[in-house]
Design an enzyme around this catalytic site. Structure first.
Site, mmCIF file in Angstrom:
data_model
loop_
_atom_site.group_PDB
_atom_site.id
_atom_site.type_symbol
_atom_site.label_atom_id
_atom_site.label_comp_id
_atom_site.label_asym_id
_atom_site.label_seq_id
_atom_site.Cartn_x
_atom_site.Cartn_y
_atom_site.Cartn_z
ATOM 1 N N GLU A 53 0.833 -1.211 0.000
ATOM 2 C CA GLU A 53 0.000 0.000 0.000
ATOM 3 C C GLU A 53 0.870 1.264 0.000
ATOM 4 O O GLU A 53 0.361 2.371 -0.115
ATOM 5 C CB GLU A 53 -0.960 -0.012 1.200
ATOM 6 C CG GLU A 53 -0.318 -0.037 2.586
ATOM 7 C CD GLU A 53 0.072 -1.448 3.063
ATOM 8 O OE1 GLU A 53 0.611 -2.230 2.255
ATOM 9 O OE2 GLU A 53 -0.138 -1.740 4.264
ATOM 10 N N CYS B 66 16.393 -6.684 -0.497
ATOM 11 C CA CYS B 66 16.551 -7.869 0.357
ATOM 12 C C CYS B 66 17.893 -8.542 0.095
ATOM 13 O O CYS B 66 18.331 -9.377 0.871
ATOM 14 C CB CYS B 66 15.421 -8.858 0.138
ATOM 15 S SG CYS B 66 15.475 -9.578 -1.492
ATOM 16 N N GLU C 237 17.603 -6.985 10.747
ATOM 17 C CA GLU C 237 17.605 -6.390 9.413
ATOM 18 C C GLU C 237 17.296 -4.899 9.573
ATOM 19 O O GLU C 237 16.283 -4.534 10.160
ATOM 20 C CB GLU C 237 16.523 -7.049 8.549
ATOM 21 C CG GLU C 237 16.486 -6.485 7.147
ATOM 22 C CD GLU C 237 15.391 -7.092 6.278
ATOM 23 O OE1 GLU C 237 14.256 -7.226 6.758
ATOM 24 O OE2 GLU C 237 15.690 -7.429 5.121
#
Ligand code: NAD
Length: 498
Positions: free
Chosen positions: A176, A281, A383
């Protein structure tokens, strides 16, 4: 009034704007659109459309499906400037980086054009007297994909071209935070001749995802995003008896050996750590220096290069790095950096106060480098997903491999060396799904599948490439005989065998 981004259902834009969320241009920090958050009725309509389109699409010859994909590839290429501008406007990445993303997405469309070859089953004549057997790959039905913000066009293209070419119909729930480019490329698929209802896009958040998982008509879920969400989705889908592949987060290490060419390593690390503002990633976020000499030399080469990074809006191709996706993300990364300083890491370059003149409200963060980071520090364990590179010092290659293997993530990694034996040992021993040897971002090409190990992927099969054909189909084994009029067998009570 700002632009409204709706949904694509049964080949038409569907405006469900009762509930909307603001989409920001991260370079200016200002709203650029409102995205409709689909109501349960809208999601149900998308599922119905995909269900209705399935029988005819399933029976469309694969070669005819491939013709749509050929036209689709051409349309993506013809419209690449528009697509990349939408990506850059909402994600913030530099236009040349958006072009790279789209090119890697188009590769998956090219792969999908050849899927009829992989749908061929296996055939054996005379497995018994006058009995033939074969196995074939049948589509699953309606399948759904849920994608992250960081590759708004490429990751959807990892999914739907393969799923559709295998004969399924598809519902995509994009991020979104940057939904415009994906809606646009879905409409191009319609223009390429994809029948209405074969590909549907519903925008929204958690509720939409839960509805897709809970609806019995949806046979399988492909997810790409952060690890906690991937794990939860995999569990929920599995409990519902659904096939699921859920790709999660990462902490990608680059091992720098004493024999590596440090100028090449510096060039490679700059792109791999700071390209796309570290929001990949497969971004390298940890440099593992083998020996103090390597670490000292590497840090002194990286420091001036990071200070010279050109940070600014992605619409200017001269910039190296655009902004972060949201203000929240900027605050989260600021907190990670504060905590690393408090835990005793040496901060070499500090991006926390970065301001881009003329774009003071943009979500910019400067390149940040830490030295002497240790495995107990939060900045090493988690991360970060921003332009932060940490240097961890070890003494041997074995220690480097042990460090990487202990980390909970296992997405990508690489080694820089001139020693073939070290490269071979590393690729053999490291517990990571994608390995580069002097290649910092070893993202497999479309005809090799993509996937991490450990908590970077939940499920058995990797994304795109040959694994996607297995994920989006079910194998069926058929055994056949046609008894002729004068061949009559009696009843057989023993288990059939030769
Ligand atoms: P995210 O997990 O926040 O969101 C991903 C998708 O899941 C979005 O569509 C979002 O709307 C939806 N979502 C978010 N929270 C949810 C919830 N609680 N329940 C159900 N759905 C939910 O990820 P992001 O911030 O958009 O993307 C960045 C993350 O994705 C990073 O962790 C990155 O490493 C990862 N990623 C992984 C890969 C890979 O191939 N392994 C590729 C790209 C990105």
């Amino acid at each position: 009034m700002s632009e409204y981004i709706g949904h694509l259902i049964n080949g038409e834009i569907h405006n469900d704007d009762a509930n909307v969320q603001t989409v920001f241009n991260p370079a200016t920090g200002k709203p650029c659109a409102q995205v409709g958050m689909a109501s349960p009725e809208t999601v149900a309509q998308a599922i119905s459309a995909a269900k209705a389109a399935y029988p005819s699409w399933r029976n469309t010859p694969p070669a005819a499906r491939a013709q749509v994909m050929y036209r689709y590839k051409a349309l993506l290429e013809q419209n690449q400037d528009t697509i990349c501008e939408l990506i850059s406007r909402e994600h913030g990445k530099v236009l040349s980086d958006a072009k790279g993303e789209l090119a890697r997405g188009i590769e998956n469309v090219e792969f999908a054009c050849g899927i009829p070859e992989l749908l061929k089953g296996e055939h054996s004549r005379n497995v018994g007297r006058n009995i033939d057997a074969w196995s074939e790959f049948q589509p699953l039905g309606v399948v759904a994909g849920i994608t992250p913000f960081n590759f708004p066009a490429m990751v959807p293209l990892w999914m739907w071209p393969s799923a559709i070419m295998c004969g399924n119909t598809f519902i995509l729930k994009p991020s979104e935070r940057d939904p415009a480019s994906v809606l646009y490329i879905a409409q191009l698929a319609e223009e390429a001749g994809l029948p209405a209802g074969v590909l549907n896009v519903v925008n929204g958040g958690v509720d939409v995802v839960n509805q897709l998982i809970n609806d019995d008509s949806v046979e399988a879920i492909s997810f790409v995003g952060s690890t906690p969400v991937a794990e939860a989705i995999y569990q929920k889908a599995s409990e519902k008896g659904k096939r699921c592949q859920a790709l999660g987060g990462a902490k990608n290490h680059a091992v720098v050996m004493p024999d590596a060419d440090l100028d090449n390593v510096t060039n490679a690390l700059m792109g791999a750590a700071f390209g796309s503002c570290g929001q990949r990633c497969m971004a390298i976020s940890v440099a593992v220096a083998v020996g103090d000499q390597v670490a000292d030399a590497l840090v002194s080469k990286l420091k001036p290069r990071i200070e010279a990074l050109k940070v600014g809006p992605g619409s200017n191709n001269d910039n190296d790095m655009g902004p972060l996706i949201t203000l929240d993300q900027k605050q989260k990364i600021t907190h990670f950096v504060d905590e690393a300083v408090a835990q005793g890491a040496d901060i070499i370059t500090d991006g926390r106060t970065k301001v881009v003149p003329g774009y003071e409200d943009g979500f910019f963060f400067g390149g940040t480098l830490f030295d002497n980071v240790t495995p107990d520090m939060t900045i090493y364990q988690q991360e970060v997903f921003g332009p932060v590179l940490v240097v961890v010092r070890v003494n041997t290659l074995e220690q480097a491999v042990e460090l990487i293997n202990k980390h909970e993530y296992g997405n990508g990694t690489c080694i820089f060396t001139r020693d073939g034996e070290a490269g071979r040992y590393f690729s053999d021993q490291v517990m990571v799904g994608m390995v580069g040897i002097n290649v910092p971002l070893p993202v497999p090409v479309s005809y090799h599948s993509f996937g991490g190990w450990k908590r970077s992927l939940f499920g058995d099969l990797h994304a795109y490439g040959p694994d996607s054909v297995r994920f989006y189909t079910r194998r069926k084994a058929i055994t056949q005989r046609w008894p002729s009029g004068d061949v009559k067998d009696g009843t057989l009570f023993s288990f059939p065998s030769l």
